[in-house]
Design a protein around this motif. Structure first.
Motif, mmCIF file in Angstrom:
data_model
loop_
_atom_site.group_PDB
_atom_site.id
_atom_site.type_symbol
_atom_site.label_atom_id
_atom_site.label_comp_id
_atom_site.label_asym_id
_atom_site.label_seq_id
_atom_site.Cartn_x
_atom_site.Cartn_y
_atom_site.Cartn_z
ATOM 1 N N PHE A 257 6.669 10.999 -12.765
ATOM 2 C CA PHE A 257 7.082 9.616 -12.986
ATOM 3 C C PHE A 257 6.146 8.999 -14.012
ATOM 4 N N ARG A 258 6.698 8.145 -14.869
ATOM 5 C CA ARG A 258 5.893 7.459 -15.873
ATOM 6 C C ARG A 258 5.848 5.968 -15.538
ATOM 7 N N CYS A 259 4.629 5.447 -15.456
ATOM 8 C CA CYS A 259 4.425 4.014 -15.223
ATOM 9 C C CYS A 259 3.090 3.650 -15.846
ATOM 10 N N ASP A 260 3.099 2.698 -16.759
ATOM 11 C CA ASP A 260 1.875 2.327 -17.467
ATOM 12 C C ASP A 260 0.903 1.527 -16.606
ATOM 13 N N ASP A 261 1.425 0.743 -15.676
ATOM 14 C CA ASP A 261 0.578 -0.096 -14.824
ATOM 15 C C ASP A 261 1.202 -0.130 -13.429
ATOM 16 N N VAL A 262 0.773 0.789 -12.578
ATOM 17 C CA VAL A 262 1.395 0.949 -11.260
ATOM 18 C C VAL A 262 1.257 -0.319 -10.414
ATOM 19 N N ASP A 263 0.064 -0.905 -10.412
ATOM 20 C CA ASP A 263 -0.140 -2.100 -9.584
ATOM 21 C C ASP A 263 0.826 -3.217 -9.963
ATOM 22 N N ARG B 14 0.826 -1.213 0.000
ATOM 23 C CA ARG B 14 0.000 0.000 0.000
ATOM 24 C C ARG B 14 0.859 1.262 0.000
ATOM 25 N N PHE B 15 1.945 1.225 0.764
ATOM 26 C CA PHE B 15 2.839 2.383 0.830
ATOM 27 C C PHE B 15 3.407 2.698 -0.556
ATOM 28 N N PHE B 16 3.953 1.680 -1.228
ATOM 29 C CA PHE B 16 4.569 1.922 -2.536
ATOM 30 C C PHE B 16 3.529 2.201 -3.612
ATOM 31 N N LEU B 17 2.371 1.576 -3.529
ATOM 32 C CA LEU B 17 1.309 1.884 -4.491
ATOM 33 C C LEU B 17 0.887 3.345 -4.365
ATOM 34 N N GLY B 18 0.662 3.781 -3.136
ATOM 35 C CA GLY B 18 0.234 5.162 -2.931
ATOM 36 C C GLY B 18 1.264 6.157 -3.410
ATOM 37 N N LEU B 19 2.523 5.920 -3.073
ATOM 38 C CA LEU B 19 3.584 6.843 -3.454
ATOM 39 C C LEU B 19 3.793 6.864 -4.961
ATOM 40 N N THR B 20 3.767 5.695 -5.581
ATOM 41 C CA THR B 20 3.961 5.628 -7.036
ATOM 42 C C THR B 20 2.789 6.269 -7.767
#
Length: 201
Positions: free
Chosen positions: A146-152, A131-137
């Protein structure tokens, strides 16, 4: 040896953690935990009725330290992408390069194979970490830093890679030497996505 009859539960858990992380959980008994904490066995049992309770207390102490320290690691950074990099760097230092933490958490994962209570405890910590890294990302992506196509998927992959490195370190300890810290951080960040340049102003 002087005994400390007023030792607090966290002090006992910390003494147990120190023993577990150097000798393994199975290799330590309640007498040795009491001696390590400088208390009588009766004082130890006053706080913890069994070795499993001590193990779970050591886990909870580990989780609390992680929570406080990772928040501290990102606190000095204004930009979310910087916070994300700081969180990954802290995780590498704490979870992979710190021998005591790496050994202890590997022991807990092994114990989780056959102990449902320990497994539930560790699962809760993994969920919190995710949850911590999902929220921050997600926040860094939303801020266009930051670019990320699929954070999960990216966070799942990054966390799995960290766990994999921890396991590989059992057989290739050089992977967790301090001189490999920057390379490991770069590789884990690349699994999350790509940092974007934020225009000035």
């Amino acid at each position: 040896m002087t005994t400390n009859t007023s030792a607090k539960p966290d002090e006992l858990a910390a003494a147990a953690f120190a023993l577990f992380s150097t000798r393994g959980i199975a290799g330590v008994n309640m007498d040795e935990i009491a001696a390590g904490a400088g208390v009588t066995k009766g004082s130890l049992y006053w706080h913890y009725a069994s070795k499993k309770e001590v193990v779970l207390a050591a886990c909870n102490l580990y989780y609390r330290v992680w929570r406080n320290q990772i928040e501290g690691a990102i606190a000095g950074h204004e930009r979310l992408a910087d916070q994300l990099e700081a969180a990954v760097a802290y995780s590498v230092r704490s979870c992979l390069l710190d021998d005591a933490n790496r050994v202890f958490t590997t022991e807990i994962v092994a114990m989780s194979l056959y102990d449902a209570e320990v497994r539930a405890s560790w699962t809760g910590f993994l969920d919190e970490t995710e949850r911590f890294f999902l929220g921050l990302t997600h926040r860094a992506v939303g801020a266009r830093e930051f670019r990320c196509d699929d954070v999960d998927r990216a966070v799942d992959l990054m966390l799995a890679a960290m766990e994999g490195i921890k396991q590989i370190a059992l057989f290739r300890p050089q992977i967790c030497l301090p001189e490999n810290e920057q390379r490991t951080c770069r590789r884990l960040m690349s699994l999350l996505g790509e940092r974007l340049l934020v225009p000035a102003g």
